[in-house]
Design a protein around this motif. Sequence first.
Motif, PDB file in Angstrom:
ATOM      1  N   TRP A 360       0.814  -1.218   0.000  1.00  0.00           N
ATOM      2  CA  TRP A 360       0.000   0.000   0.000  1.00  0.00           C
ATOM      3  C   TRP A 360       0.848   1.268   0.000  1.00  0.00           C
ATOM      4  CZ3 TRP A 360      -4.235   1.861  -1.639  1.00  0.00           C
ATOM      5  CH2 TRP A 360      -4.729   3.093  -1.178  1.00  0.00           C
ATOM      6  N   ASP A 391      -5.359  -2.643  -1.658  1.00  0.00           N
ATOM      7  CA  ASP A 391      -6.468  -2.064  -2.416  1.00  0.00           C
ATOM      8  C   ASP A 391      -6.058  -1.785  -3.870  1.00  0.00           C
ATOM      9  OD1 ASP A 391      -8.791  -0.780  -3.040  1.00  0.00           O
ATOM     10  OD2 ASP A 391      -8.574   0.833  -1.569  1.00  0.00           O
ATOM     11  N   ARG A 400     -10.874   0.005 -10.116  1.00  0.00           N
ATOM     12  CA  ARG A 400     -10.460   0.572  -8.826  1.00  0.00           C
ATOM     13  C   ARG A 400      -9.074   1.203  -9.002  1.00  0.00           C
ATOM     14  NH1 ARG A 400     -12.562   2.357  -3.988  1.00  0.00           N
ATOM     15  NH2 ARG A 400     -11.203   1.835  -2.234  1.00  0.00           N
ATOM     16  N   ASP A 403      -9.982   5.824  -5.146  1.00  0.00           N
ATOM     17  CA  ASP A 403     -11.017   5.397  -4.187  1.00  0.00           C
ATOM     18  C   ASP A 403     -12.429   5.817  -4.595  1.00  0.00           C
ATOM     19  OD1 ASP A 403     -11.153   8.088  -3.501  1.00  0.00           O
ATOM     20  OD2 ASP A 403     -10.013   7.865  -1.641  1.00  0.00           O
ATOM     21  N   TRP A 438      -6.325  -7.766  -0.103  1.00  0.00           N
ATOM     22  CA  TRP A 438      -7.121  -6.775   0.631  1.00  0.00           C
ATOM     23  C   TRP A 438      -8.580  -6.924   0.228  1.00  0.00           C
ATOM     24  CZ3 TRP A 438     -10.309  -2.777  -0.951  1.00  0.00           C
ATOM     25  CH2 TRP A 438     -10.527  -1.691  -0.075  1.00  0.00           C
ATOM     26  N   GLU A 440     -12.679  -5.264   1.274  1.00  0.00           N
ATOM     27  CA  GLU A 440     -13.499  -4.380   2.110  1.00  0.00           C
ATOM     28  C   GLU A 440     -14.955  -4.806   1.908  1.00  0.00           C
ATOM     29  OE1 GLU A 440     -13.044  -0.149   1.402  1.00  0.00           O
ATOM     30  OE2 GLU A 440     -13.827   0.344   3.388  1.00  0.00           O
TER      31      GLU A 440
END
Length: 760
Positions: A360, A391, A400, A403, A438, A440
């Motif tokens: 990251w 991410d 992606r 964000d 990762w 979410e």
Amino acid sequence: MKLRHTHPAKTILRVAPALLVLCATCAALQQPLQAAPNPNKGKNKNKSQSQAQPQAQYKPITIATAGIELILGPGEDGIFSQLYYGPANREKPAPPQRKQRRDSSLRENEVYPQYGNGFIATPALRVTHADGNTSTDLAYASHTVTKPADDITLTRIELSDKAYPGLRVALCYRAYRDENIIEQWSEITNNETAPVTLYNYASAALIASAQSYYLTQLQGDYRTEAGLTEEKLVPGIKILDSKIGVRAHQFRNPSFILSLDGPAREETGDVIGGALEWAGSFQFAFEVDNAGRLRALCGINPFAAEYRLDAGETLVTPALLHTYSTEGKGGMSRNFHRWARAHGGIRDASKPRPVLLNNWEATHFDFDENKIISLFDGAKEIGADLFLLDDGWFGNNHPRDNDKAGLGDWEPNAKKLPNGLTHLADAAKSRGIGFGIWLEPEMVNPASDLFEKHPDWVITQPNRAPLLRRNQLILDNNRPEAQAFERGIFDRTLAPNPGITYVKWDCNRFVTQPGSSYLPADKQTRLLVDYQFHLYDLMRYFAQKYPNVMAMLCSGGSGRVDYGSLRYFHSFWASDNTDPRQRVFIQWGFSQFFPSESVSAHVTDMGQRPLKFALDVALSGAFGVDRDVARWTPAERAQVAAAVKLYHDRIRPVTAGGALYRLNSPYEMPRATLEYVAPDRARAIVFIYNLDKSDSVFPAIKPLGLDAAKTYRVREINLPASATTRLAPYGATGATLMRDGFAAPVSGPLESAIIEITVE
Ligand code: DGJ
């Protein structure tokens, strides 16, 4: 009977057979989480059965561990009072001689006070009954004591209201003998003929009695997490809380330290430590009354959370873990750490936490397959165990790349990763390292296929323009289709890719507009409470179905860290602030409740601090690196590789499982010293940090917890190849070392040292 549970089945299964009846209806949701071995499970069954009989009334009930006792006493009128909480070996006050009366001041010691029929301070329970009556008057009905394991005692005290016998409350206490931890919660059952509304429904209402009370909280925000703030309590109510539902710990962790008779000290003095097993909005209300008595009401935040409990339903509140230490904050922390390790407070406590290389900080969203594979080489070079792809790896119609898009579309981005996740996992494996990703799972960007198909699956309210934070919304997991979708994220990414052996579970926004298009109007205020129950179901699903996939709990730094969640995770991400100087404070804060192996600590460039200092700070936690290794010089890479080896061979075996002693506090001086002592006391590791930007003179470092009679060798480790130590290796007995200490081999700005102490 319908149950809302926060307790894992592992725990439920320890409950005596008589009590299993209560839990049978939710058995499907509560399958045991694999691992965390419980050597005592299943033992003493007959004993448990024979003990699960209601006990005689009016005699004090003692909830006891090896070192502490919580004594409760029903009076002849059934009012249930706390008679004592403190060390087992201290003289106890005599039980009150006279009859307790409902109009007596003795009510102020009531264990679980209810609103409406005489109790006039803040209640633990406030209910509006099915007929509209707003008062409740609970009295002792019966209790059972069972031994789910040799070292655990479960006491369950049933209370009932004569006028409203349909409302039942059980106060539950699980006492962990060897760790001096009590886990306490309440179970509220509505057997009235129609719904009741719960306005206050605390888990615990502990009472303390002292000359003064000092309250410490772990307060902060994104990038300043877990700062310790202490204040003296005065008459009135002090509330520590969260109202933001999800990512609820953004401003403070759901834990507290209450020091009696003066500010909290590190190794002396009486301290009560509490930590709530709850990822959602919480409230601790500390009320000091006119008699100088303190009641700590702990549990789900009642704010905007009226809970309409249908007939036949039971609400099981989240448990408060608490301990009473006479060895100050240090004793308190060691109790919590030992409990977390021995009783599944953190997942697979005995499993070594891998050294991660995370991309990251190195790449943010800007990477492709070749870049990631090139980072694998760096991971291999420094000896990392696993590469964690952060991410940015997913989303096709809505890539992606930042964000603003893609959350919800959990398919690898074909442009960045044309050969998918399996190829990456294989490429990592061929270099001898593991591979993680990762996720979410609770979130969605409006710019996603998911949202375009299911705009009604999110938490929001009608007649309001949706409020975004970090450009995202939260999936409403009260809706069964959304729940199924979230489970499917794990099944679609992990099941076809057995090479993925690690997940970082992130959560980057809190709740505004708390509404559900699924729930009926009279259950809207249950939304955020039930969200957490469903979230724990999801975490349990993941942990049970993928027992070999390790996991890090993350929430934009540590916006969510609690013992309700951590049983499904191996560690948590303490902060996006990886400046090692700041990290000393953040890790110090979390060390109050959470053991070192649960605190992920990575080396980055942040703060531009000396590499040695950054390494020494990260080595005290669950070590990792968040950087493109190729950007280090060969000498720096060799230095990092040597630190990783040292961590594997000599540091982690002591810090993971070791007893923590905080020797010099950065809150008292611009220096910090931490010591971990292995359980057999044959080895200890001391971390020494000079936080001054100029020279600093350390007091002698006096280790604690060693065996006084043994002779130890003291030497500095993790020195860069070019450096020489200012601490010549030497030998001394534990007694001498603890009495005289040794001179810290650091003094210059941001210098640090790691000292190894081993039995000769
Ligand atoms: C917040 C986390 O704290 C970071 O470590 C990183 O994973 C980002 N989210 C990714 O969006």
